[in-house]
Write a protein that holds these residues in place. Structure first.
Motif, PDB file in Angstrom:
ATOM      1  N   ASP A  25       0.860  -1.184   0.000  1.00  0.00           N
ATOM      2  CA  ASP A  25       0.000   0.000   0.000  1.00  0.00           C
ATOM      3  C   ASP A  25       0.902   1.242   0.000  1.00  0.00           C
ATOM      4  O   ASP A  25       1.841   1.322   0.800  1.00  0.00           O
ATOM      5  CB  ASP A  25      -0.862  -0.028   1.259  1.00  0.00           C
ATOM      6  N   PRO A  26       0.635   2.202  -0.876  1.00  0.00           N
ATOM      7  CA  PRO A  26       1.480   3.404  -0.950  1.00  0.00           C
ATOM      8  C   PRO A  26       1.655   4.113   0.395  1.00  0.00           C
ATOM      9  O   PRO A  26       2.715   4.692   0.655  1.00  0.00           O
ATOM     10  CB  PRO A  26       0.755   4.298  -1.960  1.00  0.00           C
ATOM     11  N   ASP A  27       0.658   4.044   1.266  1.00  0.00           N
ATOM     12  CA  ASP A  27       0.769   4.678   2.580  1.00  0.00           C
ATOM     13  C   ASP A  27       1.775   3.978   3.492  1.00  0.00           C
ATOM     14  O   ASP A  27       2.225   4.571   4.479  1.00  0.00           O
ATOM     15  CB  ASP A  27      -0.591   4.709   3.283  1.00  0.00           C
ATOM     16  N   GLU A  28       2.106   2.725   3.195  1.00  0.00           N
ATOM     17  CA  GLU A  28       3.033   1.948   4.011  1.00  0.00           C
ATOM     18  C   GLU A  28       4.438   1.846   3.408  1.00  0.00           C
ATOM     19  O   GLU A  28       5.359   1.389   4.068  1.00  0.00           O
ATOM     20  CB  GLU A  28       2.491   0.526   4.217  1.00  0.00           C
ATOM     21  N   GLN A  29       4.617   2.250   2.161  1.00  0.00           N
ATOM     22  CA  GLN A  29       5.892   2.028   1.469  1.00  0.00           C
ATOM     23  C   GLN A  29       7.078   2.658   2.172  1.00  0.00           C
ATOM     24  O   GLN A  29       8.129   2.024   2.314  1.00  0.00           O
ATOM     25  CB  GLN A  29       5.808   2.515   0.021  1.00  0.00           C
ATOM     26  N   SER A  30       6.954   3.871   2.633  1.00  0.00           N
ATOM     27  CA  SER A  30       8.075   4.539   3.295  1.00  0.00           C
ATOM     28  C   SER A  30       8.457   3.823   4.586  1.00  0.00           C
ATOM     29  O   SER A  30       9.639   3.591   4.853  1.00  0.00           O
ATOM     30  CB  SER A  30       7.713   5.999   3.582  1.00  0.00           C
ATOM     31  N   ARG A  31       7.454   3.451   5.370  1.00  0.00           N
ATOM     32  CA  ARG A  31       7.720   2.743   6.629  1.00  0.00           C
ATOM     33  C   ARG A  31       8.355   1.383   6.369  1.00  0.00           C
ATOM     34  O   ARG A  31       9.324   0.995   7.037  1.00  0.00           O
ATOM     35  CB  ARG A  31       6.420   2.571   7.421  1.00  0.00           C
ATOM     36  N   TYR A  32       7.836   0.647   5.383  1.00  0.00           N
ATOM     37  CA  TYR A  32       8.402  -0.661   5.060  1.00  0.00           C
ATOM     38  C   TYR A  32       9.829  -0.526   4.545  1.00  0.00           C
ATOM     39  O   TYR A  32      10.700  -1.325   4.882  1.00  0.00           O
ATOM     40  CB  TYR A  32       7.530  -1.385   4.035  1.00  0.00           C
ATOM     41  N   ALA A  33      10.085   0.467   3.715  1.00  0.00           N
ATOM     42  CA  ALA A  33      11.438   0.681   3.192  1.00  0.00           C
ATOM     43  C   ALA A  33      12.403   0.977   4.331  1.00  0.00           C
ATOM     44  O   ALA A  33      13.500   0.402   4.402  1.00  0.00           O
ATOM     45  CB  ALA A  33      11.446   1.813   2.173  1.00  0.00           C
ATOM     46  N   THR A  34      12.011   1.857   5.233  1.00  0.00           N
ATOM     47  CA  THR A  34      12.867   2.206   6.373  1.00  0.00           C
ATOM     48  C   THR A  34      13.149   0.991   7.236  1.00  0.00           C
ATOM     49  O   THR A  34      14.293   0.740   7.627  1.00  0.00           O
ATOM     50  CB  THR A  34      12.205   3.320   7.212  1.00  0.00           C
ATOM     51  N   GLU A  35      12.119   0.223   7.531  1.00  0.00           N
ATOM     52  CA  GLU A  35      12.289  -0.956   8.378  1.00  0.00           C
ATOM     53  C   GLU A  35      13.134  -2.027   7.685  1.00  0.00           C
ATOM     54  O   GLU A  35      14.016  -2.626   8.296  1.00  0.00           O
ATOM     55  CB  GLU A  35      10.933  -1.513   8.788  1.00  0.00           C
ATOM     56  N   ALA A  36      12.863  -2.294   6.412  1.00  0.00           N
ATOM     57  CA  ALA A  36      13.626  -3.303   5.672  1.00  0.00           C
ATOM     58  C   ALA A  36      15.104  -2.912   5.601  1.00  0.00           C
ATOM     59  O   ALA A  36      15.988  -3.758   5.788  1.00  0.00           O
ATOM     60  CB  ALA A  36      13.053  -3.491   4.271  1.00  0.00           C
ATOM     61  N   GLN A  37      15.391  -1.656   5.340  1.00  0.00           N
ATOM     62  CA  GLN A  37      16.781  -1.194   5.279  1.00  0.00           C
ATOM     63  C   GLN A  37      17.462  -1.318   6.638  1.00  0.00           C
ATOM     64  O   GLN A  37      18.618  -1.729   6.726  1.00  0.00           O
ATOM     65  CB  GLN A  37      16.835   0.246   4.780  1.00  0.00           C
ATOM     66  N   SER A  38      16.737  -0.997   7.698  1.00  0.00           N
ATOM     67  CA  SER A  38      17.290  -1.107   9.047  1.00  0.00           C
ATOM     68  C   SER A  38      17.630  -2.554   9.398  1.00  0.00           C
ATOM     69  O   SER A  38      18.703  -2.848   9.925  1.00  0.00           O
ATOM     70  CB  SER A  38      16.288  -0.546  10.058  1.00  0.00           C
ATOM     71  N   VAL A  39      16.715  -3.462   9.100  1.00  0.00           N
ATOM     72  CA  VAL A  39      16.961  -4.885   9.380  1.00  0.00           C
ATOM     73  C   VAL A  39      18.125  -5.388   8.524  1.00  0.00           C
ATOM     74  O   VAL A  39      18.999  -6.110   9.012  1.00  0.00           O
ATOM     75  CB  VAL A  39      15.680  -5.718   9.161  1.00  0.00           C
ATOM     76  N   ALA A  40      18.179  -4.988   7.258  1.00  0.00           N
ATOM     77  CA  ALA A  40      19.260  -5.418   6.361  1.00  0.00           C
ATOM     78  C   ALA A  40      20.626  -4.929   6.844  1.00  0.00           C
ATOM     79  O   ALA A  40      21.629  -5.640   6.708  1.00  0.00           O
ATOM     80  CB  ALA A  40      18.988  -4.914   4.942  1.00  0.00           C
ATOM     81  N   GLU A  41      20.663  -3.742   7.422  1.00  0.00           N
ATOM     82  CA  GLU A  41      21.931  -3.182   7.904  1.00  0.00           C
ATOM     83  C   GLU A  41      22.385  -3.808   9.213  1.00  0.00           C
ATOM     84  O   GLU A  41      23.575  -3.862   9.490  1.00  0.00           O
ATOM     85  CB  GLU A  41      21.796  -1.670   8.079  1.00  0.00           C
ATOM     86  N   SER A  42      21.446  -4.294  10.009  1.00  0.00           N
ATOM     87  CA  SER A  42      21.803  -4.785  11.341  1.00  0.00           C
ATOM     88  C   SER A  42      21.782  -6.308  11.510  1.00  0.00           C
ATOM     89  O   SER A  42      22.148  -6.813  12.560  1.00  0.00           O
ATOM     90  CB  SER A  42      20.887  -4.150  12.394  1.00  0.00           C
ATOM     91  N   HIS A  43      21.364  -7.022  10.454  1.00  0.00           N
ATOM     92  CA  HIS A  43      21.275  -8.484  10.541  1.00  0.00           C
ATOM     93  C   HIS A  43      21.782  -9.135   9.265  1.00  0.00           C
ATOM     94  O   HIS A  43      21.646  -8.586   8.174  1.00  0.00           O
ATOM     95  CB  HIS A  43      19.816  -8.923  10.740  1.00  0.00           C
ATOM     96  N   ASP A  44      22.326 -10.337   9.430  1.00  0.00           N
ATOM     97  CA  ASP A  44      22.584 -11.195   8.285  1.00  0.00           C
ATOM     98  C   ASP A  44      21.249 -11.823   7.880  1.00  0.00           C
ATOM     99  O   ASP A  44      20.372 -12.012   8.747  1.00  0.00           O
ATOM    100  CB  ASP A  44      23.590 -12.285   8.627  1.00  0.00           C
ATOM    101  N   PRO A  45      21.091 -12.179   6.615  1.00  0.00           N
ATOM    102  CA  PRO A  45      19.812 -12.749   6.187  1.00  0.00           C
ATOM    103  C   PRO A  45      19.338 -13.961   6.974  1.00  0.00           C
ATOM    104  O   PRO A  45      18.143 -14.122   7.215  1.00  0.00           O
ATOM    105  CB  PRO A  45      20.064 -13.122   4.715  1.00  0.00           C
ATOM    106  N   ASP A  46      20.265 -14.816   7.433  1.00  0.00           N
ATOM    107  CA  ASP A  46      19.889 -16.033   8.127  1.00  0.00           C
ATOM    108  C   ASP A  46      19.774 -15.873   9.646  1.00  0.00           C
ATOM    109  O   ASP A  46      19.535 -16.844  10.358  1.00  0.00           O
ATOM    110  CB  ASP A  46      20.874 -17.158   7.815  1.00  0.00           C
ATOM    111  N   ASP A  47      19.941 -14.654  10.136  1.00  0.00           N
ATOM    112  CA  ASP A  47      19.828 -14.424  11.578  1.00  0.00           C
ATOM    113  C   ASP A  47      18.411 -14.714  12.049  1.00  0.00           C
ATOM    114  O   ASP A  47      17.444 -14.214  11.459  1.00  0.00           O
ATOM    115  CB  ASP A  47      20.143 -12.966  11.936  1.00  0.00           C
ATOM    116  N   PRO A  48      18.262 -15.487  13.124  1.00  0.00           N
ATOM    117  CA  PRO A  48      16.931 -15.656  13.717  1.00  0.00           C
ATOM    118  C   PRO A  48      16.475 -14.309  14.268  1.00  0.00           C
ATOM    119  O   PRO A  48      17.266 -13.569  14.838  1.00  0.00           O
ATOM    120  CB  PRO A  48      17.142 -16.660  14.841  1.00  0.00           C
ATOM    121  N   ILE A  49      15.207 -14.031  14.089  1.00  0.00           N
ATOM    122  CA  ILE A  49      14.714 -12.724  14.546  1.00  0.00           C
ATOM    123  C   ILE A  49      13.321 -12.845  15.129  1.00  0.00           C
ATOM    124  O   ILE A  49      12.556 -13.685  14.764  1.00  0.00           O
ATOM    125  CB  ILE A  49      14.750 -11.726  13.371  1.00  0.00           C
TER     126      ILE A  49
END
Length: 85
Positions: free
Chosen positions: A61-85
């Motif tokens: 949803d366009p209203d969620e895109q900015s929040r999802y982008a910010t969160e996805a980038q944050s998780v990508a920067e702080s975790h390896d893909p296979d990290d349990p979360i």
């Protein structure tokens, strides 16, 4: 294939847990729903990222895109893909 990062986890009153993974630009998502019981029985943990076929992705949803982008980038920067979360 696209790499998606965990951006949201929701619980509902039917004992279901929804996991939302999104691309780092926040435009595509994949939602997975698991029962809490099944989640406890899984031998594989929920990880920071998943790889998914692009045909399986849904638009965000366009209203969620900015929040999802910010969160996805944050998780990508702080975790390896296979990290349990």
């Amino acid at each position: 294939m696209a790499r998606l990062w965990l951006v949201e986890r929701e619980y509902d009153d039917r004992n279901l847990i929804s996991f939302v993974y999104a691309t780092t630009d926040g435009t595509q998502q994949l939602r997975k729903e698991l029962s809490a019981t099944l989640l406890q029985q899984r031998s594989e943990p929920i990880t920071a990222a998943i790889d998914a076929d692009e045909d399986d992705l849904a638009p965000v949803d366009p209203d969620e895109q900015s929040r999802y982008a910010t969160e996805a980038q944050s998780v990508a920067e702080s975790h390896d893909p296979d990290d349990p979360i």
